[in-house]
Write a protein that holds these residues in place. Sequence first.
Motif, PDB file in Angstrom:
ATOM      1  N   GLN A  78     -51.643 -48.207  -7.256  1.00 41.92           N
ATOM      2  CA  GLN A  78     -52.689 -47.511  -6.514  1.00 41.92           C
ATOM      3  C   GLN A  78     -52.405 -47.506  -5.012  1.00 41.92           C
ATOM      4  OE1 GLN A  78     -55.793 -50.031  -8.081  1.00 41.92           O
ATOM      5  NE2 GLN A  78     -56.619 -48.367  -9.355  1.00 41.92           N
ATOM      6  N   LYS A 106     -49.479 -47.575  -3.627  1.00 43.40           N
ATOM      7  CA  LYS A 106     -48.386 -46.635  -3.385  1.00 43.40           C
ATOM      8  C   LYS A 106     -48.905 -45.196  -3.412  1.00 43.40           C
ATOM      9  CE  LYS A 106     -44.022 -45.568  -2.839  1.00 43.40           C
ATOM     10  NZ  LYS A 106     -43.245 -45.996  -1.662  1.00 43.40           N
ATOM     11  N   LEU A 107     -49.730 -44.870  -4.405  1.00 44.47           N
ATOM     12  CA  LEU A 107     -50.281 -43.519  -4.500  1.00 44.47           C
ATOM     13  C   LEU A 107     -51.174 -43.203  -3.303  1.00 44.47           C
ATOM     14  CD1 LEU A 107     -51.155 -43.512  -8.307  1.00 44.47           C
ATOM     15  CD2 LEU A 107     -49.436 -42.055  -7.199  1.00 44.47           C
ATOM     16  N   ALA A 162     -53.092 -39.999  -2.042  1.00 48.13           N
ATOM     17  CA  ALA A 162     -54.157 -39.996  -3.052  1.00 48.13           C
ATOM     18  C   ALA A 162     -55.404 -40.693  -2.511  1.00 48.13           C
ATOM     19  CB  ALA A 162     -53.676 -40.693  -4.324  1.00 48.13           C
ATOM     20  N   THR A 190     -57.178 -42.892 -11.098  1.00 45.79           N
ATOM     21  CA  THR A 190     -55.765 -43.273 -10.994  1.00 45.79           C
ATOM     22  C   THR A 190     -54.924 -42.415 -11.926  1.00 45.79           C
ATOM     23  OG1 THR A 190     -56.375 -45.538 -10.414  1.00 45.79           O
ATOM     24  CG2 THR A 190     -54.134 -45.183 -11.213  1.00 45.79           C
ATOM     25  N   ALA A 222     -54.413 -39.114 -10.343  1.00 46.67           N
ATOM     26  CA  ALA A 222     -53.461 -39.196  -9.224  1.00 46.67           C
ATOM     27  C   ALA A 222     -52.028 -39.291  -9.734  1.00 46.67           C
ATOM     28  CB  ALA A 222     -53.796 -40.409  -8.350  1.00 46.67           C
ATOM     29  N   VAL A 223     -51.818 -40.014 -10.829  1.00 43.95           N
ATOM     30  CA  VAL A 223     -50.481 -40.109 -11.421  1.00 43.95           C
ATOM     31  C   VAL A 223     -50.037 -38.748 -11.943  1.00 43.95           C
ATOM     32  CG1 VAL A 223     -49.130 -41.095 -13.330  1.00 43.95           C
ATOM     33  CG2 VAL A 223     -50.661 -42.563 -11.988  1.00 43.95           C
ATOM     34  N   PHE A 249     -49.029 -36.567  -9.080  1.00 44.33           N
ATOM     35  CA  PHE A 249     -47.737 -36.975  -8.538  1.00 44.33           C
ATOM     36  C   PHE A 249     -46.603 -36.511  -9.449  1.00 44.33           C
ATOM     37  CE2 PHE A 249     -44.169 -39.920  -8.541  1.00 44.33           C
ATOM     38  CZ  PHE A 249     -43.807 -39.927  -7.195  1.00 44.33           C
ATOM     39  N   THR A 308     -41.168 -42.324 -13.692  1.00 46.38           N
ATOM     40  CA  THR A 308     -42.232 -42.242 -12.696  1.00 46.38           C
ATOM     41  C   THR A 308     -42.183 -43.442 -11.750  1.00 46.38           C
ATOM     42  OG1 THR A 308     -43.653 -40.987 -14.209  1.00 46.38           O
ATOM     43  CG2 THR A 308     -44.736 -42.067 -12.358  1.00 46.38           C
ATOM     44  N   LEU A 368     -41.661 -43.242  -7.706  1.00 45.87           N
ATOM     45  CA  LEU A 368     -42.626 -43.871  -6.806  1.00 45.87           C
ATOM     46  C   LEU A 368     -42.000 -44.981  -5.978  1.00 45.87           C
ATOM     47  CD1 LEU A 368     -45.714 -44.078  -9.173  1.00 45.87           C
ATOM     48  CD2 LEU A 368     -45.697 -42.952  -6.942  1.00 45.87           C
TER      49      LEU A 368
END
Length: 253
Positions: free
Chosen positions: A204, A206-207, A212, A224, A227-228, A231, A247, A251
Motif C-alpha cells: 500500500q 508503494k502504491l 494511489a 487496494t 489500485a493494484v 497499476f 507485479t 512495483l
Amino acid sequence: MAITDLISIPNNINPGVSPARQLTMKTLLGIPRGNFNQDCQPVTNLVLKNLVTTDDVGPFKVTGLGPAVESLKQVIADIRTEEPEVFAGLGSSGMLCARFVRGSHVSISNHSWGTAIDLNLNGNLDERGNNKVQVGLSRIAPIFNRHNWFWGAGFPTEDGMHFELSDEKIRELHDSGIFGSTGTPPPEGTLSLGDRGQAVKRLQEKLTALGANLTPDGVFGPATHAAVVAFQAKNGLTPDGVVGPRTRQALGI
C-alpha cells in the motif's frame, strides 16, 4: 508479573513466519463454504470436512484441521515443559469457525479452515486492537513460532490471543501430501484480496507513493485491489488484482 498482566507487543515477533495467505488457503484447501458473515457457520466443503478432527491437545479439546491439531499438540507439549505456569492457565476460546475476519467483509478468517486457535489465560481474553498483550501469551509465542505458527499480535490490528498455522507451514504440509490431491500453490509472497499484514502495508505504501489514494493499514481490501488492478493495467500486466512475481517486480517490492 502475572500471566494475565499486559505489556507492549515485544519487538521482533514472528521471525521467519508469515500469516497464511488467502490464495494459499483457497488453492490448497478449497473454500470452506459458499458464503460467510461475522457469525460462526459450519464447513460445507466435503473435502475439507474430511480433514477435520476433534481431539484432546492437553488442557482442552479442540475441533480443527487434523494436521493443525497434531501440530498444536506438539506446541502445547513444549509449553507444558518450558512454561508450566502458562500451561496451567491455558484455555481455548475456539478453533474451527467459518466466518469473516472480525470487521471485514472480504477476509476469510483462517479459523474457517480450522488452522487457527484463540487462547485465553485463566479464562481471560486478551483484548484485540489495544497494542497490548498478556505476558503469558508473549512467553509462549516463541514456542508457537518454532513450530511454524504465526502470532496474531503481528497483525495490523493486534490480536494477541490468536495463533495460526503460517503460510510456510501450510505449504510444507501440502508438499508432504497430507492434504491429498490439491492445487498448485501460488508463488511465495503472492498477495490478494483479503490478506493482512506488514507485506500488505508495504504494498500500500508503494502504491500510495505512485499516486494511489490509499490508507496503508495493512489490509488488502477493495480499494487496494482496485489500485493494484489500475497499476497492472497501466503497466501491461494482467489486471487480476493479484500481486504475484511479475507485479511485485514491476512495483519493486
